[in-house]
Write an enzyme that holds these catalytic residues in place. Structure first.
Site, PDB file in Angstrom:
ATOM      1  N   HIS A   1      26.546 -38.612  -7.289  1.00  0.00           N
ATOM      2  CA  HIS A   1      27.756 -38.430  -7.991  1.00  0.00           C
ATOM      3  C   HIS A   1      28.829 -39.515  -7.413  1.00  0.00           C
ATOM      4  O   HIS A   1      28.527 -40.164  -6.214  1.00  0.00           O
ATOM      5  CB  HIS A   1      28.260 -36.968  -8.028  1.00  0.00           C
ATOM      6  CG  HIS A   1      28.425 -36.611  -6.477  1.00  0.00           C
ATOM      7  ND1 HIS A   1      29.760 -37.144  -5.756  1.00  0.00           N
ATOM      8  CD2 HIS A   1      28.001 -35.886  -5.676  1.00  0.00           C
ATOM      9  CE1 HIS A   1      29.833 -36.780  -4.672  1.00  0.00           C
ATOM     10  NE2 HIS A   1      28.508 -35.919  -4.515  1.00  0.00           N
TER      11      HIS A   1
ATOM     12  N   GLU B   1      24.053 -29.544  -3.950  1.00  0.00           N
ATOM     13  CA  GLU B   1      24.014 -30.185  -2.450  1.00  0.00           C
ATOM     14  C   GLU B   1      23.684 -29.192  -1.424  1.00  0.00           C
ATOM     15  O   GLU B   1      23.723 -27.789  -2.024  1.00  0.00           O
ATOM     16  CB  GLU B   1      25.482 -30.693  -2.367  1.00  0.00           C
ATOM     17  CG  GLU B   1      25.528 -31.166  -0.973  1.00  0.00           C
ATOM     18  CD  GLU B   1      24.746 -32.345  -0.865  1.00  0.00           C
ATOM     19  OE1 GLU B   1      23.391 -32.267  -0.547  1.00  0.00           O
ATOM     20  OE2 GLU B   1      25.221 -33.620  -0.279  1.00  0.00           O
TER      21      GLU B   1
END
Length: 189
Positions: free
Chosen positions: A7, A80
């Site tokens: 990202h 994550e």
């Protein structure tokens, strides 16, 4: 071909905070990074057939910028690493409890309360197993540690070298399905 991207930048990335499961959006720099990656992919003629993303907003926003007309499929296996009590920690002044882990990811287990690297590897391997044999062009939008786990899984001879490798915002790696399995991933942009 499979494109794996981290990202774009968030305010917490910019402030050097340990950013795991905290759900924060891209900042202006992160949006620009995603647009730049999208433009480079378009310039090279890449058109995505499928997009998989972590459910966290920073990954979803990056994927939406890169592939705006492709339906997104979120998958929790792309989240994550869970940093537990260390979430949000200032990386410029890390807790002494995490320093041994940060210095030697391969030989030092994650501190208590933090998800283990083996757990991240296992869930990303499970996710990648769902992609075996696919010939379409796929975008996977995720996070730094998850990308490292994917790269480790696809490159067994790395012997843990990806764990300490920096993965910048909007870094892209590619892999493809071959007769023998997935190809060794390569940095793309």
């Amino acid at each position: 071909m499979i494109y794996i991207i981290r990202h774009g930048q968030t305010d917490l990335n910019r402030k050097h905070r340990l950013l795991g499961r905290t759900d924060c959006p891209l900042n202006a720099t992160g949006t620009a990074e995603a647009r730049e990656a999208a433009e480079e992919l378009r310039r090279r003629g890449v058109v995505f057939d499928a997009v998989y993303t972590s459910p966290l907003v920073r990954a979803v926003q990056t994927a939406e910028i890169i592939a705006p007309r492709v339906p997104l499929l979120t998958d929790a296996r792309l989240l994550e690493m869970d940093y537990g009590p260390f979430e949000g920690m200032n990386l410029l002044l890390p807790s002494p409890k995490v320093l041994p882990f940060f210095r030697d990811f391969v030989h030092t287990p994650a501190p208590e309360g933090m998800e283990s690297l083996e757990s991240v590897r296992t869930r990303t391997a499970e996710f990648f197993n769902t992609l075996c044999g696919r010939r379409d062009t796929i975008l996977i939008c995720t996070h730094a540690v998850v990308m490292k786990a994917i790269l480790e899984n696809l490159t067994p001879e790395s012997k843990g070298s990806y764990w300490s490798k920096p993965i910048g915002n909007c870094a892209v790696y590619t892999t493809d399905w071959t007769r023998e399995g997935f190809s060794v991933p390569k940095p793309w942009i």
